[in-house]
Design an enzyme around this catalytic site. Structure first.
Site, short mmCIF file in Angstrom:
data_model
loop_
_atom_site.label_atom_id
_atom_site.label_comp_id
_atom_site.label_asym_id
_atom_site.label_seq_id
_atom_site.Cartn_x
_atom_site.Cartn_y
_atom_site.Cartn_z
N HIS A 1 0.82 -1.20 0.00
CA HIS A 1 0.00 0.00 0.00
C HIS A 1 0.86 1.26 0.00
O HIS A 1 0.99 1.95 1.00
CB HIS A 1 -0.95 -0.01 1.20
CG HIS A 1 -2.12 -0.91 1.01
ND1 HIS A 1 -2.84 -1.43 2.06
CD2 HIS A 1 -2.70 -1.38 -0.11
CE1 HIS A 1 -3.82 -2.19 1.58
NE2 HIS A 1 -3.76 -2.17 0.27
N HIS B 1 -0.38 -8.78 1.03
CA HIS B 1 -1.44 -8.88 2.05
C HIS B 1 -2.06 -10.26 2.13
O HIS B 1 -2.77 -10.57 3.09
CB HIS B 1 -2.54 -7.85 1.74
CG HIS B 1 -2.00 -6.49 1.44
ND1 HIS B 1 -1.81 -6.03 0.15
CD2 HIS B 1 -1.56 -5.51 2.27
CE1 HIS B 1 -1.29 -4.81 0.20
NE2 HIS B 1 -1.12 -4.47 1.47
N GLU C 1 -5.66 -7.74 3.88
CA GLU C 1 -5.08 -8.80 4.71
C GLU C 1 -6.17 -9.53 5.49
O GLU C 1 -6.17 -10.76 5.60
CB GLU C 1 -4.04 -8.25 5.67
CG GLU C 1 -3.39 -9.35 6.51
CD GLU C 1 -2.54 -8.84 7.66
OE1 GLU C 1 -2.50 -9.53 8.69
OE2 GLU C 1 -1.93 -7.76 7.53
N SER D 1 -2.28 0.57 6.42
CA SER D 1 -2.74 0.41 7.80
C SER D 1 -1.67 0.79 8.81
O SER D 1 -1.89 1.56 9.73
CB SER D 1 -3.19 -1.04 8.03
OG SER D 1 -3.50 -1.26 9.39
#
EC number: 1.17.7.4
Length: 322
Positions: A45, A78, A130, A227
């Site tokens: 990401h 992920h 994930e 995240s």
């Protein structure tokens, strides 16, 4: 007007072993098989990384129906569900799995305990790839909780065999709080031997904890979808330090730095160091005259590549690539 004098760099910061491995898998696949190489979901990401790989010939897709038959396909760091794995095999793609080995460890644990009759509580963020991948390891039997309040609503079919797993990129403190609520409600719950939150997430959060009290402002380099980067910004703010997350140096606002003497700088596990360097240069134009790296844990973990992409000169056996 007071301007920033010093930048303190968190250590460690930036790329972790799982991200290094995932990016290298895409680059080596491009070198070996040529463009295009298809990647399901963003490999990691980070906008810069994804755009860089696009420029080299990677095509990022969400649906396997967008990949032509016989193409080379890479699963992102992920992880993916069993259904995606099976569909990819059925479609005959040449598959390389860039799932972070620490995520794969969670998948293995789920598969092993499910065979023993366990149900699961997963601590994680709904909709994160994930989490989707881990939930998709089983058809049911995994109850997702995002916060302490969710724990009260978990309704397992039995409580004798209940285990906990977590997303690897959570806030360590948030996860501990939710885990305490799970333990209080289900005293017999089985916890992982080692926590699922990965070493890199833990180390980067610890570094921010150490840095926050020494600075007036924290800048986190990371993309909005990351995240672990979001958790770093939240952590600094929870510790009482103003914090912003930026995808690149262009997003820095001069007004943030007014009346600031020291700037703390870190980067999420999917953010490359080149972006950190660009942020430092931009902060220097706003007045900073010195840069100091704080002492911290030195990470030496490295994960092996899939056999078909190792540069060891040995041709893989049939079916051995992934």
């Amino acid at each position: 007007m007071k301007l920033p004098q010093e930048v303190l760099l968190a250590e460690p910061r930036g790329f972790c072993a799982g991200v290094d491995r995932a990016i290298e898998i895409v680059e080596r696949a491009l070198a070996k098989f040529g463009a295009p190489i298809y990647v399901r979901h963003e490999i990691v990401h980070n906008t810069y990384v994804v755009n860089d790989l696009k420029a080299k010939g990677a095509i990022f897709i969400e649906e396997l129906s967008d990949v032509p038959p016989g193409a080379t396909l890479i699963f992102s760091a992920h992880g993916v569900s069993k259904a995606v794995q099976e569909e990819a095999k059925a479609r005959g793609f040449h598959i390389f799995d860039a799932t972070c080995p620490l995520v794969s460890k969670v998948h293995v644990e789920v598969a092993k305990l499910a065979q023993e009759g366990y149900e699961f509580i997963m601590i994680g963020h709904k909709g994160h790839p994930e989490v989707e991948g881990t939930l998709g390891q089983l058809e049911g039997g995994i109850h997702l909780v995002e916060d302490v309040q969710d724990v009260a609503h978990v309704a397992p079919s039995q409580q004798e065999k209940l285990a906990v797993v977590t997303q690897t990129t959570l806030s360590v403190d948030d996860a501990a709080e939710i885990m305490a609520a799970v333990r209080a409600r289900f005293p017999q719950v089985r916890e992982p031997k080692q926590q699922d939150i990965c070493y890199a997430t833990q180390n980067r959060q610890d570094a921010v904890k150490m840095m926050s009290g020494q600075v007036d402002l924290v800048i986190v380099v990371g993309s909005p979808t990351s995240s672990n980067s979001n958790r770093l910004r939240e952590l600094a703010e929870r510790l009482g330090t103003t914090a912003y997350m930026v995808d690149s140096a262009e997003e820095l606002q001069p007004a943030w730095f007014e009346g600031i003497a020291r700037v703390g700088l870190t980067a999420g596990a999917s953010a490359p160091e080149v972006l950190v360097t660009e942020v430092i240069e931009r902060v220097k134009t706003l007045g900073a005259v010195s840069v100091r790296t704080l002492s911290g844990i030195e990470e030496s973990i490295k994960f092996p590549l899939p056999k078909g992409l190792r540069m060891d000169g040995v041709a893989p056996a049939a079916g051995e690539e992934s």
